[in-house]
Motif scaffolding. Sequence first.
Motif, short mmCIF file in Angstrom:
data_model
loop_
_atom_site.label_atom_id
_atom_site.label_comp_id
_atom_site.label_asym_id
_atom_site.label_seq_id
_atom_site.Cartn_x
_atom_site.Cartn_y
_atom_site.Cartn_z
N VAL A 157 23.24 -19.85 -10.38
CA VAL A 157 24.70 -19.63 -10.80
C VAL A 157 24.42 -18.47 -11.85
O VAL A 157 25.40 -17.55 -11.59
N VAL A 158 23.73 -18.50 -12.68
CA VAL A 158 23.79 -17.22 -13.58
C VAL A 158 23.17 -16.11 -13.11
O VAL A 158 23.74 -15.00 -12.86
N LEU A 159 22.03 -16.24 -12.16
CA LEU A 159 21.54 -14.96 -11.34
C LEU A 159 22.40 -14.44 -10.37
O LEU A 159 22.41 -13.00 -10.38
N LEU A 160 23.16 -15.00 -9.58
CA LEU A 160 23.97 -14.52 -8.66
C LEU A 160 25.43 -13.85 -9.35
O LEU A 160 25.78 -12.62 -8.95
N ASN A 161 25.66 -14.25 -10.48
CA ASN A 161 26.76 -13.59 -11.37
C ASN A 161 26.31 -12.32 -11.95
O ASN A 161 27.03 -11.50 -12.11
N SER A 162 24.81 -12.49 -12.31
CA SER A 162 24.26 -11.42 -12.90
C SER A 162 24.29 -9.96 -11.77
O SER A 162 24.63 -9.09 -12.20
N VAL A 163 23.90 -10.50 -10.67
CA VAL A 163 23.69 -9.78 -9.53
C VAL A 163 25.21 -8.67 -9.31
O VAL A 163 25.16 -7.56 -9.25
N ALA A 164 26.19 -9.73 -9.09
CA ALA A 164 27.53 -9.23 -9.10
C ALA A 164 27.76 -8.08 -10.41
O ALA A 164 28.53 -6.94 -9.77
N ALA A 165 27.48 -8.51 -11.34
CA ALA A 165 27.76 -7.67 -12.57
C ALA A 165 26.73 -6.10 -12.47
O ALA A 165 27.47 -5.20 -12.87
N CYS A 166 25.82 -6.31 -11.99
CA CYS A 166 24.86 -5.25 -11.98
C CYS A 166 25.53 -4.20 -10.74
O CYS A 166 25.49 -3.10 -10.99
N ILE A 167 25.84 -4.69 -9.76
CA ILE A 167 26.44 -4.03 -8.67
C ILE A 167 27.73 -3.03 -9.18
O ILE A 167 27.75 -2.36 -8.94
#
Length: 293
Positions: A157-167
């Motif tokens: 849950v945190v990882l995928l939202n972090s990926v979106a923020a990084c992109i």
Amino acid sequence: MKLPLIIGCLILAGCKSIPYAMIDGSQSKVSDADNYNVEIVAIDGAFQSGKLTKNIKPGYHTVHLSTTGPLRSRKATSTLVYPLVAKECMRYVVTAQHGPSNKDAWEIRVLDERLIPTCTPSPVEPEQVVVIPNYAKPSSEVSCLTANELTQQTTPVVLLNSVAACIKSQDYDSAISGYFLAGAYAYFDTLRVPNKPSHEVVELIKKDSIWTLSALEQQHFEQKLAEYLGSEQKQTACSWVISVGEPDYAPLYMQQHQPNDAVITETTTELPAEIKDTLFKATLTDYLGCPLP
């Protein structure tokens, strides 16, 4: 011989036009001496024959355009890339805007976006609202997490939202690290949570994170990811995931995702160390395609 076919198509109710879009590089501003037509060199990697106009399917496209304006230097760039998210029945009038006094530097300029009168758009279907349950959302706003900030306790849950923020912030190295770990941990959780309908929660998390990005943002990340996977860095990513280790959290986000009519039963994910080690090795080999350590 063609006339009966045309008449037949007009009579039959099933003959409907398919919505399309158009790139038009033939309408430069006559009043601007530094504005020129553009030729279409390639669309999505497929070379064209230097046409000025081209019908395309609605959606995201990478269009290579070449200026018809004069270039004095052999080193001058004659082709530029135009990322386009084309809407149904829209004509995109694009031109080459050169610098003053016929300088070699130029840029793509969109002069107009207008409806194509002869094009019939698709019927508007009611938008289906996807409700993201609280257990599939992070408890607070997630910023872009670097590889050093990711641990065994970081859930998908945190990882995928972090990926979106990084992109969004164009930190593609951190996005790729988070994407690798998110995929590995989500796959590991499917192995220890046997209820298959529960696995669908991963798609909901993606819809609430990386799928909210624009088509262009997703395209840029896909290109960076493809370059990464095609390089020798794939082995580095495998080694990094191994160094982080197997998940050390209870997959509540997946356990709580049950059909409305399902009887929720308590299932334990506290597995013996040997079994967890076996599942993690299966994740590395079967999902990530990594060699065993």
